[in-house]
Structure formats: C-alpha cells, structure tokens
Write a protein that holds these residues in place. Structure first.
Motif, short mmCIF file in Angstrom:
data_model
loop_
_atom_site.label_atom_id
_atom_site.label_comp_id
_atom_site.label_asym_id
_atom_site.label_seq_id
_atom_site.Cartn_x
_atom_site.Cartn_y
_atom_site.Cartn_z
N SER A 154 20.46 -23.73 32.72
CA SER A 154 21.13 -22.68 33.10
C SER A 154 20.52 -22.00 34.54
O SER A 154 19.85 -20.75 33.48
CB SER A 154 22.60 -22.52 32.89
OG SER A 154 23.52 -20.84 33.21
N ILE A 155 21.06 -21.75 35.77
CA ILE A 155 20.21 -21.11 36.34
C ILE A 155 21.32 -19.50 36.88
O ILE A 155 20.65 -18.55 37.57
CB ILE A 155 19.91 -21.04 37.13
CG1 ILE A 155 21.29 -22.32 38.51
CG2 ILE A 155 19.00 -22.00 37.48
CD1 ILE A 155 21.19 -22.11 39.65
N LYS A 156 22.26 -19.59 35.36
CA LYS A 156 23.58 -18.29 35.65
C LYS A 156 22.70 -17.00 36.27
O LYS A 156 22.95 -16.02 36.58
CB LYS A 156 23.57 -17.81 34.53
CG LYS A 156 24.73 -16.90 34.46
CD LYS A 156 25.52 -17.27 33.61
CE LYS A 156 27.13 -16.01 33.09
NZ LYS A 156 27.35 -16.26 31.70
N LYS A 157 21.19 -16.64 35.40
CA LYS A 157 20.07 -15.69 35.54
C LYS A 157 20.00 -15.21 36.52
O LYS A 157 20.65 -14.23 37.76
CB LYS A 157 19.51 -15.71 34.50
CG LYS A 157 19.07 -13.97 34.56
CD LYS A 157 17.68 -13.92 33.44
CE LYS A 157 16.96 -12.48 33.47
NZ LYS A 157 18.34 -11.86 32.52
N ASP A 158 19.66 -16.60 37.58
CA ASP A 158 19.35 -16.57 39.02
C ASP A 158 20.99 -16.18 40.18
O ASP A 158 20.09 -15.72 40.89
CB ASP A 158 18.92 -17.44 39.25
CG ASP A 158 17.31 -18.01 38.74
OD1 ASP A 158 16.81 -17.27 37.94
OD2 ASP A 158 16.49 -19.04 39.01
N LYS A 159 21.84 -16.43 39.41
CA LYS A 159 22.92 -16.06 40.06
C LYS A 159 23.03 -14.40 40.28
O LYS A 159 23.71 -14.48 41.81
CB LYS A 159 23.99 -16.60 39.86
CG LYS A 159 23.88 -18.38 39.70
CD LYS A 159 25.11 -19.04 39.79
CE LYS A 159 25.22 -20.32 39.21
NZ LYS A 159 26.37 -21.60 39.02
N GLU A 160 23.29 -13.42 39.60
CA GLU A 160 22.97 -12.59 39.69
C GLU A 160 22.06 -11.86 41.11
O GLU A 160 22.81 -11.14 41.87
CB GLU A 160 22.75 -11.24 38.39
CG GLU A 160 23.11 -10.21 38.42
CD GLU A 160 22.53 -9.54 37.54
OE1 GLU A 160 23.04 -7.73 37.27
OE2 GLU A 160 22.26 -9.83 36.34
#
Length: 488
Positions: A154-160
């Motif tokens: 998941s690239i969730k962290k990059d979306k912040e």
C-alpha cells in the motif's frame, strides 16, 4: 526577495515546449538553423549584484573575423548536433513534501510557479524514492515486514504529503513530465537485517519479490493518475550508508536486471517503462556500464545509466571523461544525471556562490559529454537542511523557513534556471567550445529553432569575449563569478 520581483525577472521569454521527451537519435529532432538571427538576447546572474536571471541587453551579430590568440572566444557550430534533451528537474522527496505542506498556501503557489511553470525555471523532471530514503522523516516500506507475497502492499503513507505535491507539480509541467523513482533499500527481511540502514545485500530468495515490488509501485502510482517514466535499480549500489542502502556488485545488478526485473516488467505489461542502471558516482561508472551493457540479455532491458557527482569525496576532480567514454562505447544507451546536492548544510551560507558554480560546472560538462537529462536532489528543504532521519542535512536550491513561512532562494536556483528555463525538452545539443578554460559553455537548439548558449565565468575577473556562431559574431563582457544565457 519577493516573488513579484522573481516573476518579473523570470518572465523574460516564451519557450515553445514539446509534447514528448526524446533521447539521442532514436527520436528525430526537426528544428534546424536556417540563419542566425540578427541579435542575441542575454540574461545574467551575477555575484554581489541584483542580477538574477535578469535581461541585460540585446547584442547585434556582425560578420565574424578570425579571432586572435589574445582574444577569448566561444565557438558554436550549428551544423554539428548531438544528443536530444530529456529534461531538467529535481527530486520531490518526503522531506520536500513535508516542508511544502508547512508553507502558507500563497507560498506553496509561489514555490510551484518558481520551479515548474514557464514563468519560473520550467522543471520537467521529477524523481522520488520507492518508500523511504534518508530524506524521509522515518524509515518505512509499503508492506508489512516479512510479507514476501506483497499482499499488504500500500502507498497510503505517500498520499499524505508526497503524492499531493507531485501531482501539483505535474499539473504545471503537463505533457513534458518525466517522473521516475529509485529505491534506497529493499525491506529489511529481504536483506536478512533488522532495518534498511547500513547496506546489506538483497538475498537471492527475494529477488522475485523485490522485482515485483517495483511493478506494484508503478501500478499504484499510475492508478493515482501519475504516469511513471521509469525507475533506477538501486540508489548508490556501492555505498554502505548510515541510512537506507543496499549493495550490488556490477554482476549482481546485471543478473537482477536480466533474470528478474526486466522480465517482470515485461510480464506485468510494463515493458515500455525505462530502467536505469548504476545510479551512483562517475568514478566507477565505466565498470558498471561495461559489465551490464556488454551482456546483450541484460542490455536489452536498460534504457541507460544514471550517475551522481559525489566522487569528489576522495579529493579528486569530477570524472567527466568517464561520461564521454560511455557515450562513445555504448552510443545506443543514455546518460542521466540522477542526483547531486551541496552537502554539509550551514544556515549562514545560503548565498554561498561556489555552491551555484558547482552546479554550473557540472551541468555544462555533463551536457558536453552526452548527458540527456539532469536531476537535482531535494527541490525544497527547511531551515535545518532537512528533515532527515539520520542527520544528513544538505542544501537545496530553495529553502523554507518554517517559522516565518518565507522561501529562501539560493544562487543555485538561478544557475540551474539558466539551463532549465531556456533549454527545453527535445532540444539538441550544438557543438560549442571555448578558447580558454576560464569560460565554460554549452549550447542547445530548441524545437522552435532558437539557440540557447550558456556561458559561465568562475574567475574573480570580468572577461571580454566573442561568441562566434558559424559565420557571425558578437562581442560581450561577462562579469566575475557570473553566468549568462544567450538566446538567438
């Protein structure tokens, strides 16, 4: 300096850009020189003055006269052209994105316009990291530790922070964007280590998992509407760093590319993505090129070779000749500058002129030795030269004072702009030489037929010189510690 003033001095010419970046001779450049224009428009950045990418005048060409040995001259032969420009830009790291998010909205817009608009310096290349690097607030990956099958990817962290900033830059760059990514290290378990720091090697049993990891990154980013041009295989594969790092010998990188990464890209429908090898300094670049490019099965997956400028840590001079050797030895492969910055941040030295001259010297010599694209390191850092989770603080062309919300423009920003603003994607390098080592110069012809010649004077004295373009010439003066771009 206010942004209104920056906008005024930067809004000085309109460059016609192209829709797709090109490389070497594989994509033909249509621009030709039919005749030299009657005058050259000159822009300059000069130490200890208010001149920063400023219009300084128009100079009329006259018929060229044989220069004397006592005269200094730049010779431009428009009949001889070389590599095609991919572009110029810098890295949007987690550090850059975190600092950007702290700026007031008006300063965010000022920053974006300064770098990525045609009224600014027109960056079109963006580099980022595949999960964390030293210029991240912390180490992280996109999977749960031990997940060999990558089911938790998941690239969730990059979306912040990171992805929103990259998208804003891409919106300004539009069709000229070249976006690529580099890993600093595989996840810890793939190296048999407790963390990603201090080197280590990718274990053979995880070669396939790691190759698939790149493809998941590309697909996840493209699902966000962000086209990925390509990847480098490993950032600095011969350096055991105190931050995220991983070691590959030339043979190990060759075999990983040949047996895993290249075939996996093809299998996953990503065969059109560009793979760049090495991504380290100029000193050992020939060995890496010889090992990988002499192997036909590995070479078929490699677009080219990337490099940094930090070989000077040994006290040596930059190894520009190694670039020309690769260009001569492997003419179908491309040279890409993937990282450089001024190390050892010092907040009292924002305006240190030698930092900018290091950039000018590298860009001129890299281009003159066949480089098709040039990527600075962090586009933005804060007043500490970070954030950086291992204390590796550095300079950037623009810093933000997060306490006041102000942007600090260093001389490096303007020196880079003398290239990136006027030399556009798909421009072709034109034969350019100097009669004296005191002046350094390079030239490119843009698709609209305009020629940009950059001239840099690193000395402490003003220099009078001629620019002889085919059968025409002009006479100019360049101040001490200055850079000029001539448009004609």
């Amino acid at each position: 300096m206010t942004y209104k003033y920056i906008t005024f001095i930067l809004t000085v010419c309109t460059i016609v850009s192209c829709s797709k970046p090109a490389i070497k001779e594989t994509q033909k450049q249509q621009a030709t020189v039919t005749s030299i224009k009657k005058e050259a428009t000159v822009y300059a950045t000069v130490k200890d003055s208010d001149l920063k990418l400023s219009l300084t005048g128009n100079y009329k060409f006259s018929n060229a006269i044989q220069p004397l040995e006592t005269e200094v001259a730049i010779f431009v032969n428009t009949n001889k052209t070389f590599q095609t420009m991919l572009g110029i830009g810098g890295a949007i790291t987690d550090a850059s994105a975190v600092v950007f998010a702290k700026l007031p909205k008006n300063k965010q817009e000022e920053f974006l316009q300064a770098y990525y608009s045609k009224n600014g310096i027109g960056y079109n290349i963006i580099r980022t990291s595949i999960h964390s690097c030293d210029f991240s607030p912390e180490s992280f990956t996109y999977i749960e530790e031990g997940d060999k099958e990558l089911t938790t990817f998941s690239i969730k962290k990059d979306k912040e922070f990171r992805i929103p900033m990259i998208k804003k830059a891409m919106d300004l760059i539009k069709n000229d964007v070249v976006f690529y990514a580099s890993p600093w290290s595989p996840p810890p378990f793939m190296k048999g280590k407790k963390d990603m720091l201090q080197g280590g090697k990718l274990l053979p049993e995880f070669y396939q998992s790691w190759a698939t990891y790149y493809t998941k990154f590309i697909k996840a980013y493209e699902a966000e509407g962000m086209p990925v041009w390509g990847v480098t295989i490993q950032n600095e594969p011969m350096a055991v760093q105190r931050w995220e790092s991983c070691i590959y010998t030339a043979e190990e990188e060759r075999d990983f590319l040949k047996n895993y990464l290249g075939p996996t890209f093809k299998k996953e429908g990503l065969g059109d993505k560009n793979i760049v090898v090495w991504d380290h300094n100029r000193d050992l670049i020939s060995h890496r090129a010889n090992t990988i490019f002499e192997d036909p099965e590995a070479a078929k997956y490699a677009w080219g070779i990337g490099f940094h400028w930090y070989e000077t840590w040994t006290g040596a001079e930059p190894n520009y000749n190694n670039l020309q050797n690769i260009n001569d030895s492997f003419p179908t492969k491309n040279l890409l500058f993937t990282e450089g910055c001024q190390e050892s941040f010092d907040p009292t030295q924002y305006q240190r002129w030698s930092n900018a001259e290091r950039y000018g010297n590298s860009m001129i010599n890299d281009f003159n030795n066949g480089v098709v694209g040039w990527t600075d390191w962090n586009v933005l850092l804060d007043e500490t030269g970070g954030p950086n989770h291992v204390g590796n603080f550095c300079f950037a062309p623009i810093h933000a004072d997060t306490q006041s919300g102000e942007l600090i423009y260093t001389p490096t920003y303007y020196y880079i702009g003398h290239f990136s603003k006027f030399i556009r994607p798909n421009a072709k390098r034109v034969s350019t030489t100097s009669s004296r080592s005191t002046l350094e110069s390079t030239s490119f012809i843009n698709e609209d037929g305009t020629i940009a010649t950059v001239v840099m004077n690193k000395t402490a004295a003003e220099i009078a010189y001629k620019v002889i373009v085919d059968e025409m010439e002009i006479t100019l003066n360049i101040p001490a510690h200055a850079i000029q771009t001539l448009i004609y």
